[in-house]
Design a protein around this motif. Sequence first.
Motif, PDB file in Angstrom:
ATOM      1  N   ALA A 236      -7.589 -12.375  -8.216  1.00  0.00           N
ATOM      2  CA  ALA A 236      -7.379 -12.444  -9.659  1.00  0.00           C
ATOM      3  C   ALA A 236      -6.744 -11.171 -10.190  1.00  0.00           C
ATOM      4  O   ALA A 236      -5.891 -11.216 -11.084  1.00  0.00           O
ATOM      5  CB  ALA A 236      -8.706 -12.712 -10.362  1.00  0.00           C
ATOM      6  N   CYS A 237      -7.144 -10.019  -9.660  1.00  0.00           N
ATOM      7  CA  CYS A 237      -6.530  -8.755 -10.082  1.00  0.00           C
ATOM      8  C   CYS A 237      -5.049  -8.721  -9.715  1.00  0.00           C
ATOM      9  O   CYS A 237      -4.201  -8.303 -10.507  1.00  0.00           O
ATOM     10  CB  CYS A 237      -7.268  -7.578  -9.437  1.00  0.00           C
ATOM     11  SG  CYS A 237      -8.918  -7.275 -10.093  1.00  0.00           S
ATOM     12  N   VAL A 238      -4.731  -9.157  -8.511  1.00  0.00           N
ATOM     13  CA  VAL A 238      -3.328  -9.196  -8.083  1.00  0.00           C
ATOM     14  C   VAL A 238      -2.525 -10.137  -8.979  1.00  0.00           C
ATOM     15  O   VAL A 238      -1.403  -9.825  -9.386  1.00  0.00           O
ATOM     16  CB  VAL A 238      -3.230  -9.602  -6.596  1.00  0.00           C
ATOM     17  CG1 VAL A 238      -1.790  -9.919  -6.207  1.00  0.00           C
ATOM     18  CG2 VAL A 238      -3.787  -8.490  -5.708  1.00  0.00           C
ATOM     19  N   ASP A 239      -3.098 -11.289  -9.298  1.00  0.00           N
ATOM     20  CA  ASP A 239      -2.412 -12.244 -10.181  1.00  0.00           C
ATOM     21  C   ASP A 239      -2.095 -11.625 -11.534  1.00  0.00           C
ATOM     22  O   ASP A 239      -1.068 -11.938 -12.147  1.00  0.00           O
ATOM     23  CB  ASP A 239      -3.262 -13.497 -10.391  1.00  0.00           C
ATOM     24  CG  ASP A 239      -3.270 -14.406  -9.171  1.00  0.00           C
ATOM     25  OD1 ASP A 239      -2.386 -14.227  -8.300  1.00  0.00           O
ATOM     26  OD2 ASP A 239      -4.153 -15.273  -9.084  1.00  0.00           O
ATOM     27  N   ARG A 240      -2.952 -10.724 -12.002  1.00  0.00           N
ATOM     28  CA  ARG A 240      -2.755 -10.092 -13.303  1.00  0.00           C
ATOM     29  C   ARG A 240      -1.957  -8.804 -13.221  1.00  0.00           C
ATOM     30  O   ARG A 240      -1.704  -8.164 -14.244  1.00  0.00           O
ATOM     31  CB  ARG A 240      -4.122  -9.829 -13.954  1.00  0.00           C
ATOM     32  CG  ARG A 240      -4.804 -11.107 -14.437  1.00  0.00           C
ATOM     33  CD  ARG A 240      -6.313 -10.901 -14.592  1.00  0.00           C
ATOM     34  NE  ARG A 240      -6.944 -12.071 -15.199  1.00  0.00           N
ATOM     35  CZ  ARG A 240      -7.212 -13.198 -14.572  1.00  0.00           C
ATOM     36  NH1 ARG A 240      -6.867 -13.324 -13.291  1.00  0.00           N
ATOM     37  NH2 ARG A 240      -7.793 -14.212 -15.183  1.00  0.00           N
ATOM     38  N   GLY A 241      -1.627  -8.389 -11.995  1.00  0.00           N
ATOM     39  CA  GLY A 241      -0.850  -7.160 -11.838  1.00  0.00           C
ATOM     40  C   GLY A 241      -1.676  -5.907 -11.983  1.00  0.00           C
ATOM     41  O   GLY A 241      -1.143  -4.845 -12.308  1.00  0.00           O
ATOM     42  N   TRP A 242      -2.988  -5.989 -11.710  1.00  0.00           N
ATOM     43  CA  TRP A 242      -3.852  -4.814 -11.788  1.00  0.00           C
ATOM     44  C   TRP A 242      -4.035  -4.272 -10.380  1.00  0.00           C
ATOM     45  O   TRP A 242      -4.572  -4.942  -9.502  1.00  0.00           O
ATOM     46  CB  TRP A 242      -5.204  -5.180 -12.385  1.00  0.00           C
ATOM     47  CG  TRP A 242      -5.116  -5.727 -13.783  1.00  0.00           C
ATOM     48  CD1 TRP A 242      -4.061  -5.638 -14.641  1.00  0.00           C
ATOM     49  CD2 TRP A 242      -6.123  -6.478 -14.469  1.00  0.00           C
ATOM     50  NE1 TRP A 242      -4.335  -6.264 -15.830  1.00  0.00           N
ATOM     51  CE2 TRP A 242      -5.604  -6.792 -15.764  1.00  0.00           C
ATOM     52  CE3 TRP A 242      -7.412  -6.905 -14.147  1.00  0.00           C
ATOM     53  CZ2 TRP A 242      -6.323  -7.510 -16.697  1.00  0.00           C
ATOM     54  CZ3 TRP A 242      -8.128  -7.613 -15.079  1.00  0.00           C
ATOM     55  CH2 TRP A 242      -7.595  -7.913 -16.350  1.00  0.00           C
ATOM     56  N   SER A 243      -3.611  -3.055 -10.151  1.00  0.00           N
ATOM     57  CA  SER A 243      -3.619  -2.509  -8.791  1.00  0.00           C
ATOM     58  C   SER A 243      -4.763  -1.530  -8.575  1.00  0.00           C
ATOM     59  O   SER A 243      -5.304  -0.950  -9.518  1.00  0.00           O
ATOM     60  CB  SER A 243      -2.282  -1.817  -8.490  1.00  0.00           C
ATOM     61  OG  SER A 243      -2.129  -0.642  -9.267  1.00  0.00           O
ATOM     62  N   GLY A 244      -5.097  -1.350  -7.302  1.00  0.00           N
ATOM     63  CA  GLY A 244      -6.149  -0.435  -6.903  1.00  0.00           C
ATOM     64  C   GLY A 244      -7.090  -1.014  -5.869  1.00  0.00           C
ATOM     65  O   GLY A 244      -7.792  -0.275  -5.175  1.00  0.00           O
ATOM     66  N   VAL A 245      -7.098  -2.359  -5.748  1.00  0.00           N
ATOM     67  CA  VAL A 245      -7.976  -3.008  -4.767  1.00  0.00           C
ATOM     68  C   VAL A 245      -7.224  -3.972  -3.856  1.00  0.00           C
ATOM     69  O   VAL A 245      -7.838  -4.635  -3.020  1.00  0.00           O
ATOM     70  CB  VAL A 245      -9.136  -3.766  -5.464  1.00  0.00           C
ATOM     71  CG1 VAL A 245     -10.084  -2.791  -6.147  1.00  0.00           C
ATOM     72  CG2 VAL A 245      -8.605  -4.788  -6.462  1.00  0.00           C
ATOM     73  N   GLU A 246      -5.909  -4.026  -3.968  1.00  0.00           N
ATOM     74  CA  GLU A 246      -5.147  -5.039  -3.234  1.00  0.00           C
ATOM     75  C   GLU A 246      -5.228  -4.871  -1.719  1.00  0.00           C
ATOM     76  O   GLU A 246      -5.178  -5.855  -0.974  1.00  0.00           O
ATOM     77  CB  GLU A 246      -3.679  -5.061  -3.687  1.00  0.00           C
ATOM     78  CG  GLU A 246      -2.952  -3.723  -3.608  1.00  0.00           C
ATOM     79  CD  GLU A 246      -3.144  -2.866  -4.846  1.00  0.00           C
ATOM     80  OE1 GLU A 246      -2.355  -1.921  -5.005  1.00  0.00           O
ATOM     81  OE2 GLU A 246      -4.067  -3.124  -5.645  1.00  0.00           O
ATOM     82  N   ALA A 247      -5.377  -3.617  -1.235  1.00  0.00           N
ATOM     83  CA  ALA A 247      -5.519  -3.419   0.212  1.00  0.00           C
ATOM     84  C   ALA A 247      -6.905  -3.832   0.704  1.00  0.00           C
ATOM     85  O   ALA A 247      -7.135  -3.903   1.908  1.00  0.00           O
ATOM     86  CB  ALA A 247      -5.248  -1.961   0.584  1.00  0.00           C
ATOM     87  N   LEU A 248      -7.822  -4.124  -0.213  1.00  0.00           N
ATOM     88  CA  LEU A 248      -9.157  -4.605   0.139  1.00  0.00           C
ATOM     89  C   LEU A 248      -9.217  -6.125   0.137  1.00  0.00           C
ATOM     90  O   LEU A 248     -10.304  -6.710   0.102  1.00  0.00           O
ATOM     91  CB  LEU A 248     -10.195  -4.030  -0.830  1.00  0.00           C
ATOM     92  CG  LEU A 248     -10.211  -2.497  -0.953  1.00  0.00           C
ATOM     93  CD1 LEU A 248     -11.276  -2.047  -1.938  1.00  0.00           C
ATOM     94  CD2 LEU A 248     -10.421  -1.843   0.409  1.00  0.00           C
ATOM     95  N   SER A 249      -8.068  -6.765   0.177  1.00  0.00           N
ATOM     96  CA  SER A 249      -7.995  -8.221   0.233  1.00  0.00           C
ATOM     97  C   SER A 249      -8.651  -8.742   1.505  1.00  0.00           C
ATOM     98  O   SER A 249      -8.580  -8.118   2.571  1.00  0.00           O
ATOM     99  CB  SER A 249      -6.528  -8.682   0.215  1.00  0.00           C
ATOM    100  OG  SER A 249      -5.924  -8.410  -1.025  1.00  0.00           O
ATOM    101  N   GLY A 250      -9.279  -9.917   1.378  1.00  0.00           N
ATOM    102  CA  GLY A 250      -9.815 -10.595   2.547  1.00  0.00           C
ATOM    103  C   GLY A 250     -11.162 -10.104   3.018  1.00  0.00           C
ATOM    104  O   GLY A 250     -11.731 -10.676   3.953  1.00  0.00           O
TER     105      GLY A 250
END
Length: 410
Positions: free
Chosen positions: A117-131
């Motif tokens: 949901a953060c990625v969908d909104r363009g909010w960065s900082g946790v994207e490498a913690l996906s999965g």
Amino acid sequence: MTDATPSFPDIVPEPIGDGTPLAELTTMRVGGRAERILVARSGEDLVSRALELWEAGEPWLLLGGGSNTVVHDDGFPGTVLLVRNTGAAPIADPDLAPGRIRLRVQAGHDWDHLVAACVDRGWSGVEALSGIPGLAGAAPVQNIGAYGQELSDVLHSIEFLDRELGEVRRIPAAELGLGYRDSAIKQGMAGVVLSIDLLLADGAAESAGARGDAGGDAEAPILSAPVFYGQLADALGVTVGDRVPIRELRSSVLRLRASKGMVLDPEDHDSWSSGSFFTNPIVSEHFARTLPEGAPRFPVQPAGRAEEGPAVTSFAELAMGHPLRIPAPAPERQVKLSAAWLIEHAGVRHGFRLPGSGAAISDKHTLAITNRGAATADDVAQLARFVVQRVQQEFGVILAPEPNLYGLEL
């Protein structure tokens, strides 16, 4: 203490009863039944249930997504309290810098749903913690991390039910002792995480600003945080420190994790695990030099030089009554080793299993112990003990388990 408005997508609550085996509530898929299962679907419910259980003085287990928990085949001799309060929403904060978002996430919210949901909104900082499997409330306990990001990079604070005080308080991240897969909570600070606050960058606002600066209608991509992990940078075809479109980074992380069996998949027995079963050991630089030349070593942030006080430099100063203070020696530097390398080079290869066991080392990643479909908790523990013994015999390093073990010993 209030629940955040559930503005993010959420999972459908699973049917759970007292007869539900813990094998169905943990990602390793082993473990017997608990005497009783309680489900907290709101923050208030979580507080009241926990206070009641502490007051009763009976053994109980707080369980989130079950991704970091292995329970004995005999089950748990008490109550299991399931954390299922969900919801995530931005909150107002007058101290926020421009382009920053403070996001409050309830402890029972699915972590990867949150990241998506953060990625969908363009909010960065946790994207490498996906999965990463599990729920948001467990994230600060373990200080989860992957591919160059850690929760400590973005954690603002937590809402915490303090057992000693019997009340809810907000604790700043700086007071949580966050380290490599560690925290004050993990080290014994008794209580329950109710929610976490994250500080994220609003990439959508940054992108809009870039479009305005450039003029015209060309759409600037929403970028990730800088890529700080070599393997991820290689997969993306960029240099460490570069930024890439945030969706591209999430997709690449998910592919890398899936290639190691680290994304939950009912059809893939390599993902029937607790993720990395052992933490990467941290040893002194002196000890690390005794290992084979090819053993990976990663520098740990150097400790500062501890001083006893200003050193006296002359006999005249001593004669004037100045105490002699000798600078303390600097602590020895430490390095982090690769547990996966140690395991493999101790002779435990991908897919290894003990005779007759239902547990095996992952076919994709030597750091994961997996359930091949019919493993028992004892199978998992026996294989873990074998791995620990082999690495200790070969290299003198004692591996520590990453998941919480209940009724089991290594």
